[in-house]
Design a protein around this motif. Structure first.
Motif, PDB file in Angstrom:
ATOM      1  N   LEU A 291       0.815  -1.221   0.000  1.00  0.00           N
ATOM      2  CA  LEU A 291       0.000   0.000   0.000  1.00  0.00           C
ATOM      3  C   LEU A 291       0.842   1.261   0.000  1.00  0.00           C
ATOM      4  O   LEU A 291       0.301   2.360  -0.173  1.00  0.00           O
ATOM      5  CB  LEU A 291      -0.941  -0.001   1.208  1.00  0.00           C
ATOM      6  N   GLY A 292       2.138   1.145   0.241  1.00  0.00           N
ATOM      7  CA  GLY A 292       2.973   2.333   0.306  1.00  0.00           C
ATOM      8  C   GLY A 292       2.779   3.084   1.617  1.00  0.00           C
ATOM      9  O   GLY A 292       2.189   2.576   2.573  1.00  0.00           O
ATOM     10  N   LEU A 293       3.287   4.301   1.648  1.00  0.00           N
ATOM     11  CA  LEU A 293       3.217   5.107   2.872  1.00  0.00           C
ATOM     12  C   LEU A 293       2.240   6.268   2.753  1.00  0.00           C
ATOM     13  O   LEU A 293       1.882   6.875   3.770  1.00  0.00           O
ATOM     14  CB  LEU A 293       4.612   5.643   3.224  1.00  0.00           C
ATOM     15  N   THR A 294       1.832   6.633   1.545  1.00  0.00           N
ATOM     16  CA  THR A 294       0.907   7.747   1.373  1.00  0.00           C
ATOM     17  C   THR A 294      -0.505   7.341   1.784  1.00  0.00           C
ATOM     18  O   THR A 294      -0.860   6.158   1.753  1.00  0.00           O
ATOM     19  CB  THR A 294       0.901   8.204  -0.088  1.00  0.00           C
ATOM     20  N   GLN A 295      -1.280   8.317   2.159  1.00  0.00           N
ATOM     21  CA  GLN A 295      -2.646   8.041   2.603  1.00  0.00           C
ATOM     22  C   GLN A 295      -3.580   9.083   2.000  1.00  0.00           C
ATOM     23  O   GLN A 295      -3.379  10.288   2.227  1.00  0.00           O
ATOM     24  CB  GLN A 295      -2.715   8.087   4.130  1.00  0.00           C
ATOM     25  N   PRO A 296      -4.559   8.694   1.185  1.00  0.00           N
ATOM     26  CA  PRO A 296      -4.929   7.322   0.797  1.00  0.00           C
ATOM     27  C   PRO A 296      -3.895   6.710  -0.139  1.00  0.00           C
ATOM     28  O   PRO A 296      -3.150   7.428  -0.803  1.00  0.00           O
ATOM     29  CB  PRO A 296      -6.268   7.508   0.084  1.00  0.00           C
ATOM     30  N   PRO A 297      -3.831   5.386  -0.227  1.00  0.00           N
ATOM     31  CA  PRO A 297      -2.783   4.747  -1.021  1.00  0.00           C
ATOM     32  C   PRO A 297      -2.990   4.977  -2.510  1.00  0.00           C
ATOM     33  O   PRO A 297      -4.126   5.039  -3.004  1.00  0.00           O
ATOM     34  CB  PRO A 297      -2.917   3.262  -0.651  1.00  0.00           C
ATOM     35  N   VAL A 298      -1.911   5.087  -3.216  1.00  0.00           N
ATOM     36  CA  VAL A 298      -1.912   5.200  -4.675  1.00  0.00           C
ATOM     37  C   VAL A 298      -1.506   3.829  -5.222  1.00  0.00           C
ATOM     38  O   VAL A 298      -0.350   3.417  -5.077  1.00  0.00           O
ATOM     39  CB  VAL A 298      -0.951   6.297  -5.162  1.00  0.00           C
ATOM     40  N   LEU A 299      -2.466   3.135  -5.839  1.00  0.00           N
ATOM     41  CA  LEU A 299      -2.245   1.756  -6.272  1.00  0.00           C
ATOM     42  C   LEU A 299      -2.252   1.675  -7.783  1.00  0.00           C
ATOM     43  O   LEU A 299      -2.892   2.474  -8.478  1.00  0.00           O
ATOM     44  CB  LEU A 299      -3.330   0.833  -5.696  1.00  0.00           C
ATOM     45  N   SER A 300      -1.576   0.689  -8.281  1.00  0.00           N
ATOM     46  CA  SER A 300      -1.541   0.426  -9.721  1.00  0.00           C
ATOM     47  C   SER A 300      -2.811  -0.303 -10.148  1.00  0.00           C
ATOM     48  O   SER A 300      -3.601  -0.783  -9.319  1.00  0.00           O
ATOM     49  CB  SER A 300      -0.308  -0.413 -10.072  1.00  0.00           C
TER      50      SER A 300
ATOM     51  N   LEU B 200      -3.144 -10.245   0.688  1.00  0.00           N
ATOM     52  CA  LEU B 200      -2.610  -9.697   1.933  1.00  0.00           C
ATOM     53  C   LEU B 200      -2.130  -8.284   1.656  1.00  0.00           C
ATOM     54  O   LEU B 200      -1.269  -8.077   0.791  1.00  0.00           O
ATOM     55  CB  LEU B 200      -1.463 -10.568   2.453  1.00  0.00           C
ATOM     56  N   VAL B 201      -2.721  -7.317   2.363  1.00  0.00           N
ATOM     57  CA  VAL B 201      -2.331  -5.917   2.177  1.00  0.00           C
ATOM     58  C   VAL B 201      -1.354  -5.536   3.283  1.00  0.00           C
ATOM     59  O   VAL B 201      -1.530  -5.906   4.450  1.00  0.00           O
ATOM     60  CB  VAL B 201      -3.572  -4.999   2.184  1.00  0.00           C
ATOM     61  N   VAL B 202      -0.295  -4.803   2.905  1.00  0.00           N
ATOM     62  CA  VAL B 202       0.779  -4.426   3.816  1.00  0.00           C
ATOM     63  C   VAL B 202       1.047  -2.936   3.636  1.00  0.00           C
ATOM     64  O   VAL B 202       1.172  -2.457   2.504  1.00  0.00           O
ATOM     65  CB  VAL B 202       2.059  -5.248   3.539  1.00  0.00           C
ATOM     66  N   VAL B 203       1.124  -2.228   4.749  1.00  0.00           N
ATOM     67  CA  VAL B 203       1.497  -0.815   4.693  1.00  0.00           C
ATOM     68  C   VAL B 203       2.983  -0.725   4.372  1.00  0.00           C
ATOM     69  O   VAL B 203       3.818  -1.367   5.016  1.00  0.00           O
ATOM     70  CB  VAL B 203       1.174  -0.117   6.024  1.00  0.00           C
ATOM     71  N   GLY B 204       3.332   0.062   3.380  1.00  0.00           N
ATOM     72  CA  GLY B 204       4.723   0.162   2.951  1.00  0.00           C
ATOM     73  C   GLY B 204       5.011  -0.840   1.861  1.00  0.00           C
ATOM     74  O   GLY B 204       4.203  -1.063   0.953  1.00  0.00           O
ATOM     75  N   ASP B 205       6.174  -1.490   1.950  1.00  0.00           N
ATOM     76  CA  ASP B 205       6.591  -2.473   0.955  1.00  0.00           C
ATOM     77  C   ASP B 205       6.310  -3.872   1.477  1.00  0.00           C
ATOM     78  O   ASP B 205       6.695  -4.217   2.607  1.00  0.00           O
ATOM     79  CB  ASP B 205       8.078  -2.303   0.645  1.00  0.00           C
ATOM     80  N   GLY B 206       5.671  -4.696   0.648  1.00  0.00           N
ATOM     81  CA  GLY B 206       5.337  -6.049   1.088  1.00  0.00           C
ATOM     82  C   GLY B 206       6.549  -6.906   1.340  1.00  0.00           C
ATOM     83  O   GLY B 206       6.525  -7.784   2.207  1.00  0.00           O
ATOM     84  N   ALA B 207       7.637  -6.675   0.579  1.00  0.00           N
ATOM     85  CA  ALA B 207       8.839  -7.482   0.758  1.00  0.00           C
ATOM     86  C   ALA B 207       9.642  -7.049   1.969  1.00  0.00           C
ATOM     87  O   ALA B 207      10.170  -7.888   2.709  1.00  0.00           O
ATOM     88  CB  ALA B 207       9.705  -7.422  -0.497  1.00  0.00           C
TER      89      ALA B 207
END
Length: 627
Positions: free
Chosen positions: A234-243, A297-304
């Protein structure tokens, strides 16, 4: 009068008896039908005047009666041959059968034309011949009662006229069919056993054919296989910017899992899919519970970097896990400080204890340390001071409200901090110069080894053995020695990411030595084991065996478990161990041999003396790799 009206000669009794045998009735010769004449009313008292035909047909010779083929009951028939203008009901006598009984039926034949007495000769029941006189002819208005016997069944011949016998079956008020005329075919009940199936077959062909409707059952399409587990960053921005790929995965998910913070960020997307709350440290357990196929599974930031993608990949395999990357905490912190993520080593304290950081401490290194609680920054600063890095710098990167906030500290200043720090902060460490508490290169000092220094393997032997083993990062290794772990400590310290197993060492004593020499959690201990128990351990890529009791058994077990391309190094310090090395080399030829003779220099009474020690023989085996 024509010849057709002449009566047949009367047979004598002998001939009549012979004619009683079953035989075909004598056929009356055909005659051409003259033109039809309209029926006229006839007076009952009027004299009957015979009508001569316009042209008499040519007389034909009568045929002799056929001889019977087999004996049967006598058939007596009373037949009347009607002229064109005569219509009389004939009397028919069939073969008597005791089983079938037919009730007599009275049939009244109306008079429709003048009939000549000579034109209707009847066959007598006794002789079967025609009467000689005209008085034998029956009147046209008489009621005829046939005898109570069933009608004889006759087979129908193709191409010829059918004889119709209508006495008991003719409807009331209708004349029976004249001899020689075609009549209706008999019903199925009157057919012979051979004619019944033929008639049914003909009727089946004549029946209207219904259209044939074929119903083909097409196989149901198989449902499309579910997508593998997708980890959406999901990255760190709020709301998330998704592809677009991430949005498609979320809308087509069977279930969406994530922490409370991650699921709250999806509120603006208005997803119509089930959602399940899970903790950050137990995400892989929840995924196993609900099933990974079709789950997201959604993860805030980077999933890896910020999520459990690494653990899921190791558990399920790359074919069952898809990771959609995003900007994580480490990438954002490095970008804020102007550092390249390629030169920064990540030590994630959310998945490893503080000892893992101790094993990574080297002089002049850059480390990124994501923490899991607010007290972690102070603990990291204290570890730096204890390890001889008092001049280390620490940048604390926090994300209050989704915005990055960076604060720089010295390790000596951070250790005194009393203000709360973000539990999800990232620490960027620059260690600086080292005070020499931990060695930088292989070669642990006797002070670091402590009480085990006397029984430890000489430094030169440890250095040469590690040079031959060439342990790489993320490899599994065995260090088999009886009672001491000097080479295991050297190995774990030199390659902090490798997984090393020290065999023959007490775990409690090894824990003290690990803290003293600065080894992390990548080293484990097995107090006592046998070569047979080694089958339960993960297959190693590198094995070191120090010569002692049971050396030959350990060499055989290690060579069997060694992966293709793996390395095996063994040492021998006495004659028995040297003999075991030679015996195993006879089975598996060694690649390299080396024997070190060391002498220790000592000063006694102001004089330098060298005390030689026992020579140590080393051997190297390399297992062939897969072609």
């Amino acid at each position: 009068m024509s010849e057709e009206l002449n009566p047949a000669p009367v047979l004598d009794p002998v001939e009549a008896a012979e004619s009683a045998r079953p035989r075909a009735a004598a056929r009356t010769p055909r005659k051409k039908a003259p033109a039809k004449v309209a029926a006229l009313p006839v007076d009952a008292t009027a004299e009957v005047i015979p009508v001569e035909p316009a042209a008499a047909p040519k007389a034909k010779a009568k045929r002799a009666p056929r001889k019977p083929k087999k004996a049967a009951e006598a058939v007596v028939m009373d037949e009347q041959t009607a002229d064109l203008f005569a219509a009389l009901q004939p009397e028919i006598v069939s073969v008597a059968q005791p089983e079938a009984r037919v009730e007599p039926v009275a049939i009244e034949a109306p008079v429709t034309a003048a009939v000549s007495a000579e034109a209707a000769p009847a066959v007598t029941p006794e002789t079967g011949d025609e009467p000689a006189t005209e008085e034998a002819a029956a009147s046209s208005d008489t009621l005829v009662t046939p005898p109570a016997s069933p009608r004889r069944k006759r087979k129908r011949r193709r191409g010829k006229s059918e004889r119709s016998v209508q006495g008991d079956n003719a409807p009331e008020g209708e004349l029976p069919a004249a001899q020689g005329e075609l009549t209706e075919q008999p019903s199925t009940a009157e057919l012979t056993p051979l004619e019944a199936p033929l008639r049914a077959l003909l009727e089946a062909f004549e029946a209207p054919v219904e259209p044939l409707v074929l119903t083909v059952a097409l196989p149901e399409p198989e449902p499309a296989p579910l997508q593998p587990l997708t980890v959406v960053s999901l990255g760190l921005t709020q709301p998330p910017v998704l592809s677009a790929e991430a949005l498609a995965a979320l809308r087509g998910a069977r279930v969406v899992l994530g922490t409370a913070d991650a699921l709250d960020r999806l509120a603006g997307l208005h997803l119509n899919v089930p959602q399940q709350l899970c903790a950050a440290d137990s995400a892989h357990v929840d995924v196993r519970t609900v099933g990974h196929a079709g789950s997201v599974l959604v993860v805030v930031g980077d999933g890896a970097g910020d999520g459990p993608a690494a653990e899921l990949l190791a558990e399920l395999g790359p074919a069952h896990v898809r990771v959609l990357p995003g900007v994580g905490r480490v990438q954002a912190a490095c970008a804020a400080l102007g550092l390249s993520a390629e030169i920064v080593s990540v030590v994630d304290l959310r998945r490893a204890p503080l000892a893992a950081l101790r094993g990574q401490l080297r002089a002049h290194r850059l480390l990124a340390v994501p923490v899991a609680d607010a007290a972690a920054p102070v603990a990291v600063a204290r570890l730096l001071l204890d390890s001889g890095f008092s001049g280390a710098r620490v940048w604390v990167c926090e994300y209050p409200g989704g915005m990055l906030k960076t604060t720089a500290w010295l390790a000596s200043e951070l250790v005194e901090l009393r203000e709360p720090v973000d539990a999800h902060a990232v620490l960027i460490l620059a260690t600086g110069p080292s005070a020499g508490v931990f060695t930088e290169l292989p070669g642990l000092s006797e002070a670091a080894l402590g009480d085990d220094a006397a029984s430890a393997l000489p430094l030169a032997v440890r250095t040469l053995a590690l040079a031959w083993l060439q342990p790489a990062a993320w490899e599994n290794g065995w260090a088999i020695a009886d009672g001491e772990a000097s080479l295991a400590l050297e190995w774990a310290r030199a390659v902090p990411t490798a997984r090393v197993r020290a065999v023959g060492v007490e775990p409690s004593l090894l824990g003290v030595s690990m803290a003293r020499v600065g080894v992390g959690e990548n080293l484990s201990a097995v107090a006592s084991a046998t070569p047979q128990r080694s089958r339960e351990w993960p297959a190693p890529e590198a094995v070191f065996v120090r010569g002692g009791i049971g050396l030959s058994d350990w060499l055989a077990a290690a060579w069997e478990r060694l992966t293709p391309g793996g390395r095996l190094v063994a040492t021998a310090e006495d004659d028995e161990a040297r003999a075991d090395l030679l015996a195993f080399s006879g089975q598996v030829p060694a690649e390299a041999w080396q024997e070190l003779s060391l002498s220790r220099g000592e000063t006694v009474a102001g004089r330098l003396r060298f005390a030689p020690s026992a020579p140590v023989r080393l051997a190297l085996w390399r297992k062939p790799g897969l072609s």
